[in-house]
Scaffold this active site. Structure first.
Site, PDB file in Angstrom:
ATOM      1  N   CYS A  93     -11.173   2.481   0.066  1.00  0.00           N
ATOM      2  CA  CYS A  93      -9.752   2.851   0.212  1.00  0.00           C
ATOM      3  C   CYS A  93      -9.340   2.273   1.559  1.00  0.00           C
ATOM      4  O   CYS A  93     -10.060   2.431   2.556  1.00  0.00           O
ATOM      5  CB  CYS A  93      -9.581   4.365   0.198  1.00  0.00           C
ATOM      6  SG  CYS A  93      -7.915   4.896   0.658  1.00  0.00           S
ATOM      7  N   THR A  94      -8.186   1.618   1.592  1.00  0.00           N
ATOM      8  CA  THR A  94      -7.800   0.924   2.826  1.00  0.00           C
ATOM      9  C   THR A  94      -7.395   1.879   3.948  1.00  0.00           C
ATOM     10  O   THR A  94      -7.215   1.443   5.082  1.00  0.00           O
ATOM     11  CB  THR A  94      -6.657  -0.074   2.546  1.00  0.00           C
ATOM     12  OG1 THR A  94      -5.588   0.642   1.899  1.00  0.00           O
ATOM     13  CG2 THR A  94      -7.131  -1.208   1.666  1.00  0.00           C
ATOM     14  N   HIS A  95      -7.251   3.147   3.634  1.00  0.00           N
ATOM     15  CA  HIS A  95      -7.020   4.110   4.713  1.00  0.00           C
ATOM     16  C   HIS A  95      -8.307   4.395   5.501  1.00  0.00           C
ATOM     17  O   HIS A  95      -8.243   4.838   6.647  1.00  0.00           O
ATOM     18  CB  HIS A  95      -6.504   5.440   4.144  1.00  0.00           C
ATOM     19  CG  HIS A  95      -5.037   5.448   3.812  1.00  0.00           C
ATOM     20  ND1 HIS A  95      -4.501   4.713   2.782  1.00  0.00           N
ATOM     21  CD2 HIS A  95      -3.994   6.107   4.398  1.00  0.00           C
ATOM     22  CE1 HIS A  95      -3.190   4.928   2.730  1.00  0.00           C
ATOM     23  NE2 HIS A  95      -2.862   5.772   3.706  1.00  0.00           N
ATOM     24  N   ASP A 131       0.857  -1.195   0.000  1.00  0.00           N
ATOM     25  CA  ASP A 131       0.000   0.000   0.000  1.00  0.00           C
ATOM     26  C   ASP A 131       0.895   1.248   0.000  1.00  0.00           C
ATOM     27  O   ASP A 131       2.126   1.145   0.065  1.00  0.00           O
ATOM     28  CB  ASP A 131      -0.936   0.022   1.218  1.00  0.00           C
ATOM     29  CG  ASP A 131      -1.908   1.203   1.187  1.00  0.00           C
ATOM     30  OD1 ASP A 131      -2.450   1.497   0.110  1.00  0.00           O
ATOM     31  OD2 ASP A 131      -2.109   1.864   2.232  1.00  0.00           O
ATOM     32  N   CYS A 169      -4.513  -2.155  -1.410  1.00  0.00           N
ATOM     33  CA  CYS A 169      -4.690  -0.829  -1.973  1.00  0.00           C
ATOM     34  C   CYS A 169      -5.721  -0.925  -3.093  1.00  0.00           C
ATOM     35  O   CYS A 169      -5.509  -1.644  -4.081  1.00  0.00           O
ATOM     36  CB  CYS A 169      -3.352  -0.333  -2.522  1.00  0.00           C
ATOM     37  SG  CYS A 169      -3.518   1.217  -3.407  1.00  0.00           S
TER      38      CYS A 169
HETATM   39  N1  DGL Z   1      -4.935   3.019   0.550  1.00  0.00           N
HETATM   40  C1  DGL Z   1      -4.908   3.065  -0.870  1.00  0.00           C
HETATM   41  C2  DGL Z   1      -6.227   2.707  -1.484  1.00  0.00           C
HETATM   42  O1  DGL Z   1      -6.891   1.830  -0.950  1.00  0.00           O
HETATM   43  C3  DGL Z   1      -4.154   4.223  -1.498  1.00  0.00           C
HETATM   44  C4  DGL Z   1      -4.537   5.582  -1.063  1.00  0.00           C
HETATM   45  C5  DGL Z   1      -3.641   6.638  -1.675  1.00  0.00           C
HETATM   46  O2  DGL Z   1      -2.418   6.554  -1.504  1.00  0.00           O
HETATM   47  O3  DGL Z   1      -4.170   7.547  -2.356  1.00  0.00           O
HETATM   48  O4  DGL Z   1      -6.616   3.193  -2.526  1.00  0.00           O
END
Ligand code: DGL
Length: 250
Positions: A180-182, A10, A73
């Site tokens: 989004c994994t964040h 990620d 990600c």
């Molecule tokens: N966490 C990632 C996702 O799931 C990437 C977020 C990013 O860096 O923009 O898309």
């Protein structure tokens, strides 16, 4: 499949959420996270840039003897997965989008997907949901400010303000897909705005690895492509974990 460890990819803290969850659930298993924070955020990048990033990350894991990789990600899973599967046929790449979709209830009728601009542009979720949830109303919204706020350890009021703007349509929604994994890191903020069911892939990833009979055993490790001290601080702040982080150049 013979793999030395399970790789996790990620741009940063989203990948760590999976590392955190999986190393607790499978303490004997070896997981290796590479957080490519030097290239974060991924979500605003072109397909060409994302291909180059993914190529380097997968190649690095390949050279470490790692041939099973969780693409933690959505941006990479939505944009370049097929291409990478063709490029690295000997490596198994797990799509976070498939794992997320597996967690959406059959009864979901009004689904809002929030994700990075690159993920939304690919329409990866609406394409998949139009098959799995044929009769549901589906809306996809790009939420590009969130990753920087999360990586920057922004305070709740700044995150809440941005969410209010992005979730203005919330009353119509029974399910919010965290594409989004964040975003699992801001579940509590989202909860303040709507009580829609929030779906992510954390549980789905546990289910996935539970089905694999021989997982690679050993120690786990965290790498960042940016600043080890900064990443360790972010992890301590958000997860209260003390981890040794190593810097890596791709
Ligand atoms: N966490 C990632 C996702 O799931 C990437 C977020 C990013 O860096 O923009 O898309």
């Amino acid at each position: 499949m013979k793999t030395k460890s399970i790789g996790i990819i990620d741009s940063g803290l989203g990948g760590y959420s999976f590392y955190h969850t999986l190393t607790r659930e499978f303490p004997e298993v070896s997981f290796v996270l590479i957080a490519d924070q030097a290239n974060a955020p991924f979500g605003d990048k072109s397909k060409e840039e994302l291909s180059e990033i993914a190529n380097k990350l997968i190649d690095r894991f390949h050279k470490m003897g790692i041939s099973l990789i969780l693409i933690a990600c959505n941006t990479l899973s939505a944009s370049i997965l097929k291409e990478m599967r063709d490029e690295f046929p000997e490596v198994e790449l797990i799509s976070i989008i498939d794992l997320t979709i597996s967690q959406i209830k059959d009864s979901a009728k009004r689904i809002l997907v929030i994700a990075t601009t690159a993920t939304i542009n690919q329409k990866a979720y609406s394409k998949a949901l139009s098959k799995s949830h044929k009769n549901a109303w589906i809306n996809e919204v790009a939420t590009p400010k969130l990753v920087d706020l999360i990586e920057g350890l922004a305070n709740d009021s700044d995150i809440d303000e941005v969410l209010e703007e992005y979730l203005s349509d919330k009353s119509k929604v029974d399910t919010i897909v965290l594409g989004c994994t964040h975003y699992p890191l801001i579940k509590k903020n989202i909860e303040k705005i709507t009580n829609a069911n929030q779906v992510d892939a954390l549980e789905g990833s546990i289910e996935y690895f539970n089905k694999i009979s021989e997982l690679p055993l050993g120690t786990s490790k965290v790498f960042t492509t940016l600043d080890a001290k900064r990443f360790a601080h972010q992890i301590k702040t958000l997860f209260n974990d003390d981890v040794a982080v190593e810097e890596i150049v791709l």
